[in-house]
Design a protein around this motif. Structure first.
Motif, PDB file in Angstrom:
ATOM      1  N   GLN A  49       0.835  -1.200   0.000  1.00 60.98           N
ATOM      2  CA  GLN A  49       0.000   0.000   0.000  1.00 60.98           C
ATOM      3  C   GLN A  49       0.873   1.255   0.000  1.00 60.98           C
ATOM      4  OE1 GLN A  49      -3.187   0.046   2.819  1.00 60.98           O
ATOM      5  NE2 GLN A  49      -3.611  -2.120   2.536  1.00 60.98           N
ATOM      6  N   GLU A  50       0.412   2.253  -0.708  1.00 64.63           N
ATOM      7  CA  GLU A  50       1.096   3.540  -0.853  1.00 64.63           C
ATOM      8  C   GLU A  50       2.425   3.429  -1.598  1.00 64.63           C
ATOM      9  OE1 GLU A  50       1.230   5.794   2.763  1.00 64.63           O
ATOM     10  OE2 GLU A  50      -0.780   5.171   3.336  1.00 64.63           O
ATOM     11  N   GLN A  51       2.592   2.398  -2.423  1.00 62.75           N
ATOM     12  CA  GLN A  51       3.794   2.234  -3.243  1.00 62.75           C
ATOM     13  C   GLN A  51       3.362   2.285  -4.706  1.00 62.75           C
ATOM     14  OE1 GLN A  51       7.025   0.473  -2.219  1.00 62.75           O
ATOM     15  NE2 GLN A  51       6.606   0.519  -0.056  1.00 62.75           N
ATOM     16  N   SER A  52       4.188   2.878  -5.545  1.00 59.86           N
ATOM     17  CA  SER A  52       3.974   2.839  -6.984  1.00 59.86           C
ATOM     18  C   SER A  52       5.109   2.025  -7.581  1.00 59.86           C
ATOM     19  CB  SER A  52       3.982   4.248  -7.580  1.00 59.86           C
ATOM     20  OG  SER A  52       2.856   4.959  -7.132  1.00 59.86           O
ATOM     21  N   LEU A  53       4.755   1.023  -8.375  1.00 63.61           N
ATOM     22  CA  LEU A  53       5.746   0.107  -8.926  1.00 63.61           C
ATOM     23  C   LEU A  53       5.591   0.010 -10.437  1.00 63.61           C
ATOM     24  CD1 LEU A  53       5.120  -2.644  -6.251  1.00 63.61           C
ATOM     25  CD2 LEU A  53       7.006  -1.012  -6.265  1.00 63.61           C
ATOM     26  N   LYS A  54       6.710  -0.139 -11.146  1.00 61.31           N
ATOM     27  CA  LYS A  54       6.655  -0.290 -12.604  1.00 61.31           C
ATOM     28  C   LYS A  54       6.164  -1.674 -12.997  1.00 61.31           C
ATOM     29  CE  LYS A  54      10.265   2.967 -13.855  1.00 61.31           C
ATOM     30  NZ  LYS A  54      11.570   3.136 -14.490  1.00 61.31           N
ATOM     31  N   HIS A  55       6.547  -2.691 -12.225  1.00 65.09           N
ATOM     32  CA  HIS A  55       6.184  -4.070 -12.532  1.00 65.09           C
ATOM     33  C   HIS A  55       5.580  -4.721 -11.295  1.00 65.09           C
ATOM     34  CE1 HIS A  55       8.411  -3.780 -16.265  1.00 65.09           C
ATOM     35  NE2 HIS A  55       9.398  -3.246 -15.575  1.00 65.09           N
ATOM     36  N   SER A  63     -10.142 -11.489   0.016  1.00 64.88           N
ATOM     37  CA  SER A  63     -10.823 -10.197   0.039  1.00 64.88           C
ATOM     38  C   SER A  63     -10.542  -9.495  -1.283  1.00 64.88           C
ATOM     39  CB  SER A  63     -10.290  -9.353   1.207  1.00 64.88           C
ATOM     40  OG  SER A  63     -10.720  -8.030   1.086  1.00 64.88           O
ATOM     41  N   HIS A  64     -11.579  -9.010  -1.937  1.00 64.96           N
ATOM     42  CA  HIS A  64     -11.373  -8.363  -3.235  1.00 64.96           C
ATOM     43  C   HIS A  64     -10.466  -7.146  -3.119  1.00 64.96           C
ATOM     44  CE1 HIS A  64     -14.646  -5.808  -1.762  1.00 64.96           C
ATOM     45  NE2 HIS A  64     -14.213  -4.894  -2.614  1.00 64.96           N
ATOM     46  N   ILE A  65     -10.374  -6.555  -1.926  1.00 66.78           N
ATOM     47  CA  ILE A  65      -9.499  -5.395  -1.748  1.00 66.78           C
ATOM     48  C   ILE A  65      -8.038  -5.785  -1.919  1.00 66.78           C
ATOM     49  CG2 ILE A  65      -9.225  -5.527   0.763  1.00 66.78           C
ATOM     50  CD1 ILE A  65      -9.820  -2.311  -1.228  1.00 66.78           C
ATOM     51  N   GLN A  66      -7.673  -7.038  -1.593  1.00 62.92           N
ATOM     52  CA  GLN A  66      -6.298  -7.490  -1.779  1.00 62.92           C
ATOM     53  C   GLN A  66      -5.921  -7.452  -3.259  1.00 62.92           C
ATOM     54  OE1 GLN A  66      -6.657 -11.351   0.093  1.00 62.92           O
ATOM     55  NE2 GLN A  66      -5.336 -10.685   1.760  1.00 62.92           N
ATOM     56  N   LEU A  67      -6.758  -7.994  -4.106  1.00 64.59           N
ATOM     57  CA  LEU A  67      -6.480  -7.985  -5.543  1.00 64.59           C
ATOM     58  C   LEU A  67      -6.523  -6.566  -6.097  1.00 64.59           C
ATOM     59  CD1 LEU A  67      -5.853  -9.611  -8.035  1.00 64.59           C
ATOM     60  CD2 LEU A  67      -8.297  -9.963  -8.363  1.00 64.59           C
ATOM     61  N   TYR A  68      -7.447  -5.761  -5.639  1.00 60.56           N
ATOM     62  CA  TYR A  68      -7.563  -4.371  -6.072  1.00 60.56           C
ATOM     63  C   TYR A  68      -6.280  -3.609  -5.749  1.00 60.56           C
ATOM     64  CZ  TYR A  68      -9.153   0.477  -6.093  1.00 60.56           C
ATOM     65  OH  TYR A  68      -9.270   1.816  -6.317  1.00 60.56           O
ATOM     66  N   ILE A  69      -5.750  -3.771  -4.543  1.00 60.29           N
ATOM     67  CA  ILE A  69      -4.525  -3.076  -4.147  1.00 60.29           C
ATOM     68  C   ILE A  69      -3.358  -3.526  -5.010  1.00 60.29           C
ATOM     69  CG2 ILE A  69      -2.822  -2.844  -2.287  1.00 60.29           C
ATOM     70  CD1 ILE A  69      -5.211  -2.848  -0.333  1.00 60.29           C
ATOM     71  N   ALA A  70      -3.262  -4.833  -5.285  1.00 58.05           N
ATOM     72  CA  ALA A  70      -2.163  -5.335  -6.122  1.00 58.05           C
ATOM     73  C   ALA A  70      -2.210  -4.714  -7.512  1.00 58.05           C
ATOM     74  CB  ALA A  70      -2.235  -6.851  -6.220  1.00 58.05           C
ATOM     75  N   VAL A  71      -3.383  -4.644  -8.098  1.00 55.08           N
ATOM     76  CA  VAL A  71      -3.539  -4.087  -9.442  1.00 55.08           C
ATOM     77  C   VAL A  71      -3.319  -2.573  -9.422  1.00 55.08           C
ATOM     78  CG1 VAL A  71      -5.195  -3.724 -11.312  1.00 55.08           C
ATOM     79  CG2 VAL A  71      -5.051  -5.943 -10.195  1.00 55.08           C
TER      80      VAL A  71
END
Length: 118
Positions: free
Chosen positions: A57-63, A74-82
């Motif tokens: 959370q609160e990270q921006s990643l290129k890959h 929890s759908h929030i887990q997948l949402y955060i990953a995407v």
């Protein structure tokens, strides 16, 4: 042997627990323009890092790569990953079904007992 071969242990898949040895390779360029031959020795490994979805959370990643061997709790887990990835091309998701085969669908698991006292 440590300078020439890396030893590892398989932690997932059908060969869990097996020892593997990754040797150092000799690489020589095939470019005929260079008037001399040289050789470089290299171990075919790439450094990578992993973190849980909650830590991302609160990270921006290129890959971003998401490995889903079971259904999403929890759908929030997948949402955060995407959501962490900065472009559509930078995300890869591997979803495995009950038979161990790749699939394009996962389920959002809901435990009804959580809502009994609400």
């Amino acid at each position: 042997m440590g300078r020439y071969v890396f030893e590892g242990k398989v932690i997932s898949g059908s060969n869990i627990g097996d020892k593997v040895f990754i040797p150092r390779l000799s690489l020589s360029p095939s470019d005929v323009v260079i008037p001399f031959k040289f050789q470089r020795k290299q171990v075919p490994l790439a450094v990578s890092f992993a973190m849980t979805i909650n830590k991302s959370q609160e990270q921006s990643l290129k890959h971003v790569g998401a490995y889903l061997p079971t259904h999403v709790f929890s759908h929030i887990q997948l949402y955060i990953a995407v959501l962490r990835v900065t472009s559509r091309e930078g995300i890869k998701i591997l979803i495995i079904d009950e038979d161990g085969e790749d699939t394009t669908v996962t389920s959002n698991v809901v435990y009804e007992e959580v809502f009994r006292n609400v």
